[in-house]
Design a protein around this motif. Structure first.
Motif, PDB file in Angstrom:
ATOM      1  N   GLY A 181       0.815  -1.218   0.000  1.00 33.52           N
ATOM      2  CA  GLY A 181       0.000   0.000   0.000  1.00 33.52           C
ATOM      3  C   GLY A 181       0.845   1.263   0.000  1.00 33.52           C
ATOM      4  O   GLY A 181       0.303   2.371  -0.007  1.00 33.52           O
TER       5      GLY A 181
ATOM      6  N   ARG B 369      -8.725  -6.261   2.756  1.00 33.94           N
ATOM      7  CA  ARG B 369      -8.475  -5.094   1.900  1.00 33.94           C
ATOM      8  C   ARG B 369      -7.365  -4.199   2.472  1.00 33.94           C
ATOM      9  O   ARG B 369      -7.316  -3.012   2.184  1.00 33.94           O
ATOM     10  CB  ARG B 369      -9.753  -4.266   1.735  1.00 33.94           C
ATOM     11  CG  ARG B 369     -10.830  -4.935   0.855  1.00 33.94           C
ATOM     12  CD  ARG B 369     -11.973  -3.963   0.585  1.00 33.94           C
ATOM     13  NE  ARG B 369     -11.485  -2.696   0.021  1.00 33.94           N
ATOM     14  CZ  ARG B 369     -11.194  -1.600   0.725  1.00 33.94           C
ATOM     15  NH1 ARG B 369     -11.321  -1.575   2.043  1.00 33.94           N
ATOM     16  NH2 ARG B 369     -10.751  -0.524   0.110  1.00 33.94           N
ATOM     17  N   GLU B 372      -5.165  -2.207  -0.053  1.00 35.75           N
ATOM     18  CA  GLU B 372      -5.919  -1.141  -0.733  1.00 35.75           C
ATOM     19  C   GLU B 372      -6.164   0.027   0.223  1.00 35.75           C
ATOM     20  O   GLU B 372      -6.048   1.199  -0.168  1.00 35.75           O
ATOM     21  CB  GLU B 372      -7.260  -1.674  -1.249  1.00 35.75           C
ATOM     22  CG  GLU B 372      -7.155  -2.702  -2.373  1.00 35.75           C
ATOM     23  CD  GLU B 372      -6.756  -4.098  -1.899  1.00 35.75           C
ATOM     24  OE1 GLU B 372      -6.571  -4.295  -0.676  1.00 35.75           O
ATOM     25  OE2 GLU B 372      -6.619  -4.989  -2.754  1.00 35.75           O
TER      26      GLU B 372
END
Lengths: 387, 387
Positions: A181, B369, B372
């Motif tokens: 990320g 997630r 992300e």
């Protein structure tokens, strides 16, 4: 914060050059510490002077025979400002010579005993260049961290590996995903130490491997004593790590000082853990935890002296220190903090014989009669008939 | 203290044997810590649970994927008792495995982050036998100190060498005079460290010489880091000294733990100095003092998160860390403590670009997630237009 009224300004004391011929070493100046004190205008001058004494010689000035100590070592009240709402800002000029070159001693002289008083907050310290030179401040600082992150003109980003209880491999996987990320830094949760579920060495190797070749940097959390932390940094460095996490109030200021000086290539991220230590009940902290750690005897400010502990707190503290346990020796309570000879019988009846009485300043007040006064103290303790 | 009403009892959790097959090492139980919390009856259950989380995994439980961590590592609220006057006693069962064998880590897990909350006092800890065995408690205790003083059935006596600023020789003379009065122990004033006016080695030699052949024992005050303290004890021991003074909160619990284990023949007298550290203004402690000590970046709980620092405190803290000085590099402020992605723009505008944003639990909430969510965080920081 608005200063409503300047009520006292005794003298301009910063910096004071050494005027006498006495050798105080290379540190001859003073630095100003500001305390916010709850008081009323009738008592603040005396309270300020008491703090100046407590944070320097900790004894009655009348008992000090050395003029150079009175002149150069005793704290000096520089000024007192009324902040309103019953709070005063007291600035005290402390002698730099009392610090030596030690981080913990700096805290000790700034706020050691005074931290035990409920009416005082240490609000500010002016760091003079000689103390900046002794301690050195950040070795890398903002510019050094920006270089590590290769990031300019924007804020840096950081996340944390948790929860503790995960294995080193799972923390490494987590690090990979944070790195994907694009975060600049990943720190250990400050609760991660050297537990069996993710020992420091395993964790560092797993996280370093997970981030190898990536821009994201991993900052492991140091724990244990100075030896352990040195070994941890050395191991981390071998894995290519150049930034670590440390909690100065848990590690001790002197420990951190040694690490910063000893590892000039490493950047340090400080964690505030334990920044609010005053709110540990004194009987627990001093009676139970100091004992657990191995203190054979524990000094504490007893009721009715210079500090505000209640009789009930003192009773509980002594009871905790002396509590019989099959798995631990008993520790000796040492009531102190402004005791006088006159109070010896009362204090002995209160604490009983498994106690050590500590009387300092009050004996020193006798000056040339010190030995006789001490003899009166010891014979009174020996002869006491416990109620 | 009277317990008025027992309002919650969730479960009996002490001791909990390890039920799963997960390897937490030899420490598998829990121990009970009691916190006194200011709250009202409508919020205390949630506040208690928040403390249990803060002092263990420090992240939202919903984000924890490992069932063994939820079961064996997360703190558990054991019971809550209403003490009256808006204060509740909250007992939390903490996992012994999180301590490892380290004294500072014990403090960290007991009260590290929670010490930063104004509404909580750490009131009590039940020390289970496994922690007593790890830390060991006093190696000499009351009986050992009585043997040193050859005194039974009466209280022991102690006085203190002061003021600091006197030479080693003059402190030695003072020790002679106290000894002539028959005192059992003479301790250094806790302000005596390794200053130029009475260096530790000179002072110990002078005081040991002054007391040679007498019953009175001298207890020198240790200062500096672990290496320095070890050298000090070694030197003192060569002079026949068997008892020393240490301030555990200045030295660090791990430092004291190492000394107690490393010098089993030495008895330790603990001094309470710095026992009230919470009343250092956070901007001074974290922004100025941590930086002075060499922190390149400083983590602190920012306003609007889980902790109570005001925006003004945070602003001053960041300003102190970044203040330009010719004698010290600037340190990077790292706001943290319950930040969310949604607050990134506001936080960036507040602190500006010379900042590192630390978001942990809130990213981990994204679970699968995570990458992300992290990318959203980092890109938001990179793209931010500062107001």
């Amino acid at each position: 914060m608005t200063v409503n009224r300047l009520i006292v300004r005794l003298s301009c004391v910063h910096p004071i050059a050494l005027r006498g011929r006495h050798d105080w070493g290379t540190m001859t100046g003073r630095f100003l510490a500001t305390y916010h004190v709850r008081a009323d205008s009738g008592t603040i001058a005396a309270r300020a002077q008491a703090i100046a004494v407590e944070q320097s010689v900790e004894m009655p000035l009348e008992a000090i025979e050395a003029p150079e100590v009175l002149r150069d070592i005793v704290g000096q009240v520089a000024d007192i400002a009324d902040l309103g709402a019953g709070v005063f800002a007291v600035r005290i000029a402390l002698a730099t010579a009392t610090i030596g070159r030690d981080g913990a001693q700096f805290l000790n002289m700034l706020f050691g005993n005074t931290s035990l008083h409920d009416d005082v907050v240490l609000a500010d310290v002016e760091i003079p260049p000689e103390l900046a030179a002794v301690f050195g401040g950040p070795r890398h600082g903002i510019a050094g961290l920006r270089r590590r992150a290769a990031a300019n003109g924007r804020a840096l980003t950081c996340s944390a590996l948790k929860p503790q209880g995960l294995s080193a491999d799972r923390l490494g996987e987590l690090a990979s995903r944070f790195a994907a990320g694009g975060v600049d830094f990943i720190k250990d949760d400050h609760g991660l130490a050297d537990q069996t579920y993710s020992p420091f060495a395993d964790r560092v190797r797993a996280c370093a491997a997970a981030l190898r070749g990536q821009a994201t940097r991993y900052m492991p959390s140091l724990s244990g004593n100075l030896d352990a932390m040195r070994a941890q940094i050395t191991l981390a460095r071998e894995e290519g790590i150049d930034t670590v996490l440390i909690a100065p109030l848990l590690a001790g200021f002197s420990t951190m000082q040694a690490l910063v000086a000893g590892f000039p290539d490493i950047a340090f991220l400080a964690h505030p853990s334990f920044g609010g230590a005053s709110r540990i009940a004194p009987d627990l902290l001093i009676g139970t935890l100091f004992r657990l750690l191995g203190a054979d005897a524990v000094i504490f400010p007893t009721h009715g002296g210079r500090f505000g502990y209640t009789p009930e707190t003192c009773r509980r503290l002594a009871a905790a220190a002396r509590l019989k346990r099959v798995d631990m020796r008993r520790a000796l309570p040492v009531p102190a903090g402004g005791m006088t000879l006159a109070r010896v019988p009362e204090i002995l009846d209160f604490y009983g014989p498994d106690t050590m009485l500590l009387i300092g300043g009050s004996l020193l007040m006798a000056r040339e009669r010190l030995t006789e006064e001490t003899a009166a103290f010891t014979s009174r303790v020996a002869a006491h008939q416990y109620r």
